[in-house]
Design a protein around this motif. Structure first.
Motif, PDB file in Angstrom:
ATOM      1  N   ARG A  38       0.856  -1.201   0.132  1.00 22.75           N
ATOM      2  CA  ARG A  38      -0.017  -0.017   0.021  1.00 22.75           C
ATOM      3  C   ARG A  38       0.770   1.163   0.044  1.00 22.75           C
ATOM      4  NH1 ARG A  38      -2.831  -0.336   6.039  1.00 22.75           N
ATOM      5  NH2 ARG A  38      -0.713  -0.183   7.338  1.00 22.75           N
ATOM      6  N   GLN A  39       0.451   2.119  -0.606  1.00 17.18           N
ATOM      7  CA  GLN A  39       0.982   3.529  -0.576  1.00 17.18           C
ATOM      8  C   GLN A  39      -0.001   4.652  -0.051  1.00 17.18           C
ATOM      9  OE1 GLN A  39       2.907   4.459  -4.061  1.00 17.18           O
ATOM     10  NE2 GLN A  39       4.128   5.953  -3.401  1.00 17.18           N
ATOM     11  N   PRO A  40       0.303   4.975   1.008  1.00 16.27           N
ATOM     12  CA  PRO A  40      -0.642   6.172   1.743  1.00 16.27           C
ATOM     13  C   PRO A  40      -0.322   7.400   1.044  1.00 16.27           C
ATOM     14  CG  PRO A  40       0.461   5.129   3.650  1.00 16.27           C
ATOM     15  CD  PRO A  40       0.886   4.591   2.098  1.00 16.27           C
ATOM     16  N   PRO A  41      -1.101   8.311   1.127  1.00 12.82           N
ATOM     17  CA  PRO A  41      -1.063   9.822   0.757  1.00 12.82           C
ATOM     18  C   PRO A  41       0.395  10.233   0.917  1.00 12.82           C
ATOM     19  CG  PRO A  41      -3.310   9.419   1.333  1.00 12.82           C
ATOM     20  CD  PRO A  41      -2.418   8.662   1.855  1.00 12.82           C
ATOM     21  N   GLY A  42       1.377  10.766  -0.045  1.00 15.01           N
ATOM     22  CA  GLY A  42       2.576  11.407   0.462  1.00 15.01           C
ATOM     23  C   GLY A  42       3.351  10.427   1.213  1.00 15.01           C
ATOM     24  N   LYS A  43       3.201   9.124   1.362  1.00 18.32           N
ATOM     25  CA  LYS A  43       4.347   8.316   1.614  1.00 18.32           C
ATOM     26  C   LYS A  43       4.740   7.336   0.797  1.00 18.32           C
ATOM     27  CE  LYS A  43       2.425   8.703   6.469  1.00 18.32           C
ATOM     28  NZ  LYS A  43       1.915   8.047   7.803  1.00 18.32           N
TER      29      LYS A  43
END
Length: 115
Positions: A38-43
């Protein structure tokens, strides 16, 4: 050409559940490992869970006890059951699969946990 396609994402309230699916199409292939990232916003992208062809599993500490990965080898499909979702689980979830010769990524599905 083999492609991975994720489905099952969406908007859910905290404490809710979602089930993600990752299906292969476009050819005949037997995957070794399959996994969810997963890729959280801004991470940066991070591992959520992975499963071997034999069914051995690994989970990120942040999801242990809440998420369950599984796979159907006959269907070349992987699943991620996500329970007790938290706002910090909000991210684009991507499926990853490998053969001895190639690495495959799906395009991702958005999961948003919010009240």
């Amino acid at each position: 050409q083999v492609q991975l396609e994720e489905s099952g994402g969406g908007l859910v309230q905290p404490g809710g559940s979602l089930r993600l699916s990752c299906a292969a199409s476009g050819g005949t292939v037997s995957f070794n490992g399959m996994g969810w990232y997963r890729q959280p916003p801004g991470k940066e992208r991070e591992l959520v869970a992975r499963i071997s062809s034999g069914g051995d599993t690994n989970y990120a500490d942040s999801v242990k006890g809440r998420f369950t990965i599984s796979r159907d080898n006959a269907k070349n499909t992987a699943y991620l059951q996500m329970d007790s979702l938290k706002p910090e689980d909000t991210a684009v979830y991507l499926c990853r699969a490998t053969t001895p010769w190639k690495l495959y990524w799906g395009q991702g599905t958005q999961v948003t946990v919010s009240s």
